[in-house]
Motif scaffolding. Sequence first.
Motif, PDB file in Angstrom:
ATOM      1  N   ALA A 119       0.858  -1.187   0.000  1.00 51.56           N
ATOM      2  CA  ALA A 119       0.000   0.000   0.000  1.00 51.56           C
ATOM      3  C   ALA A 119       0.890   1.232   0.000  1.00 51.56           C
ATOM      4  N   GLY A 120       0.245   2.410  -0.074  1.00 52.39           N
ATOM      5  CA  GLY A 120       0.996   3.656  -0.038  1.00 52.39           C
ATOM      6  C   GLY A 120       1.718   3.945  -1.336  1.00 52.39           C
ATOM      7  N   ALA A 121       2.762   4.741  -1.227  1.00 53.32           N
ATOM      8  CA  ALA A 121       3.530   5.132  -2.411  1.00 53.32           C
ATOM      9  C   ALA A 121       4.502   4.026  -2.810  1.00 53.32           C
ATOM     10  N   GLY A 122       4.926   4.059  -4.061  1.00 50.06           N
ATOM     11  CA  GLY A 122       5.936   3.120  -4.524  1.00 50.06           C
ATOM     12  C   GLY A 122       5.365   1.971  -5.329  1.00 50.06           C
ATOM     13  N   THR A 123       6.258   1.139  -5.845  1.00 47.96           N
ATOM     14  CA  THR A 123       5.896  -0.001  -6.690  1.00 47.96           C
ATOM     15  C   THR A 123       5.123  -1.044  -5.891  1.00 47.96           C
ATOM     16  N   ARG A 124       4.037  -1.526  -6.446  1.00 42.70           N
ATOM     17  CA  ARG A 124       3.279  -2.583  -5.796  1.00 42.70           C
ATOM     18  C   ARG A 124       4.066  -3.903  -5.853  1.00 42.70           C
ATOM     19  N   ILE A 125       3.823  -4.746  -4.871  1.00 44.61           N
ATOM     20  CA  ILE A 125       4.575  -5.994  -4.762  1.00 44.61           C
ATOM     21  C   ILE A 125       4.392  -6.855  -6.010  1.00 44.61           C
ATOM     22  N   ALA A 126       3.165  -6.988  -6.487  1.00 46.52           N
ATOM     23  CA  ALA A 126       2.918  -7.815  -7.672  1.00 46.52           C
ATOM     24  C   ALA A 126       3.672  -7.283  -8.887  1.00 46.52           C
ATOM     25  N   ASP A 127       3.773  -5.966  -9.010  1.00 46.60           N
ATOM     26  CA  ASP A 127       4.512  -5.370 -10.126  1.00 46.60           C
ATOM     27  C   ASP A 127       6.008  -5.629  -9.984  1.00 46.60           C
ATOM     28  N   ALA A 128       6.519  -5.551  -8.764  1.00 48.78           N
ATOM     29  CA  ALA A 128       7.944  -5.830  -8.533  1.00 48.78           C
ATOM     30  C   ALA A 128       8.254  -7.285  -8.832  1.00 48.78           C
ATOM     31  N   VAL A 129       7.342  -8.192  -8.465  1.00 49.85           N
ATOM     32  CA  VAL A 129       7.517  -9.616  -8.769  1.00 49.85           C
ATOM     33  C   VAL A 129       7.536  -9.833 -10.275  1.00 49.85           C
ATOM     34  N   ALA A 130       6.598  -9.214 -10.984  1.00 48.01           N
ATOM     35  CA  ALA A 130       6.531  -9.371 -12.440  1.00 48.01           C
ATOM     36  C   ALA A 130       7.781  -8.821 -13.111  1.00 48.01           C
ATOM     37  N   ALA A 131       8.279  -7.677 -12.622  1.00 44.78           N
ATOM     38  CA  ALA A 131       9.481  -7.072 -13.211  1.00 44.78           C
ATOM     39  C   ALA A 131      10.692  -7.966 -13.006  1.00 44.78           C
ATOM     40  N   ALA A 132      10.814  -8.573 -11.825  1.00 47.89           N
ATOM     41  CA  ALA A 132      11.945  -9.468 -11.566  1.00 47.89           C
ATOM     42  C   ALA A 132      11.863 -10.704 -12.452  1.00 47.89           C
TER      43      ALA A 132
END
Length: 233
Positions: A157-170
């Motif tokens: 939550a809040g500001a910054g990259t969402r966890i699911a997006d960070a997982v997809a990017a990795a």
Amino acid sequence: MTPVLIACSHGTSSLEGRAAISAVVEQVRLLLPHVAVEEAFVDVQQPEIDDVVQATSPRPAVVVPLLLSTGFHTKVDIARAVTDAGSRAVATVALGPHPLLADLLAERLRDAGLAPGDAVVLAAAGSSDPAASVDVAEMADLLRERIDAPVSVGFAAGAGTRIADAVAAARDAGATRVVAASYVLAPGFFADVIARAGADAVTAPLAPDAAVATVVVERYLAAAASARATAAA
């Protein structure tokens, strides 16, 4: 007088999460047998932090946030309770970032089978306060020193990259597996968000663990010593 230690957590409706936080508080009591340790919350559960701080009067008190990063609850809820108590009470910084917590995260990742080719997403609760992102970024730096894998950051939550997006990017970057390192204290809403974010493996929340209790004790002792020095000056 020896200051009361008020361990202040967010509060959760998760029974498993409540048990994890209570276990940390009990570990702190065992580490500090001559210190009165009280539990308080900023949301969901009772008693509220303001009431607990007031109830300890006239004894001095040190509020240790059972929170991993700076944010609204440290800057507003806890700060208000301490300010209302005057010079009798002080609050420490949040538990993170801290080397012991980085050690614990690295241990959890090894237990999850972290292997060459894997990538790690440090999965945090998140906050609208930019200071929280700074704290999490520092924690990610500490974790990078302890594991041989790329580490990115994602927020529930809040500001910054969402966890699911960070997982997809990795995963798009070619990782064999993506492991979410749960940077939350206990089971509950944010731990559930992390579990649903699509990582190939997810580590357990940090609590209960002796490392968490040790950081709480360290924060308390430093604040109590500073208060004594100020009083003696």
